[in-house]
Design a protein around this motif. Structure first.
Motif: not given
Length: 110
Positions: A68-90
């Motif tokens: 929710f804070a927009g930070r990526a999380i590294d969980l060592a050998d398990l892997g990492s999580f990251k929030v992805i969001s892009t904008g529409k082209r205008v």
């Protein structure tokens, strides 16, 4: 192991309109429950069920808060999580607003 089956779909729009196109779709498989994960951790460690459950609950809360804070999380050998969001082209800089953002999603990187 991922298992796929071949599916078909009649195309309704685009250059292939009216054609039947084929694609690979994953076959749904069994799900491992939280209790099964707890049991396996208990068998591999000297931790009690209460300790394992508390650790998993705490980890879930930390991951949720950081996402929710927009930070990526590294969980060592398990892997990492990251929030992805892009904008529409205008067409202009002034047209870029919160409404042009696509729905954020969480991506896992093993």
């Amino acid at each position: 192991m991922l298992i796929y089956k071949v599916k078909s779909e009649m195309m309704r729009i685009g250059k292939n309109k009216g054609k039947t196109m084929f694609y690979a779709a994953p076959v749904a498989q069994d799900k491992v429950t939280a209790k099964q994960v707890e049991d396996r951790i208990i068998n591999l460690t000297a931790l009690s069920r209460a300790d394992v459950r508390s650790a998993i609950t705490a980890l879930a809360e930390i991951v949720r808060e950081e996402m929710f804070a927009g930070r990526a999380i590294d969980l060592a050998d398990l892997g990492s999580f990251k929030v992805i969001s892009t904008g529409k082209r205008v067409e202009s800089r002034q047209d870029v607003t919160a409404e042009t953002l696509k729905t954020p999603r969480i991506q896992f990187f093993p």
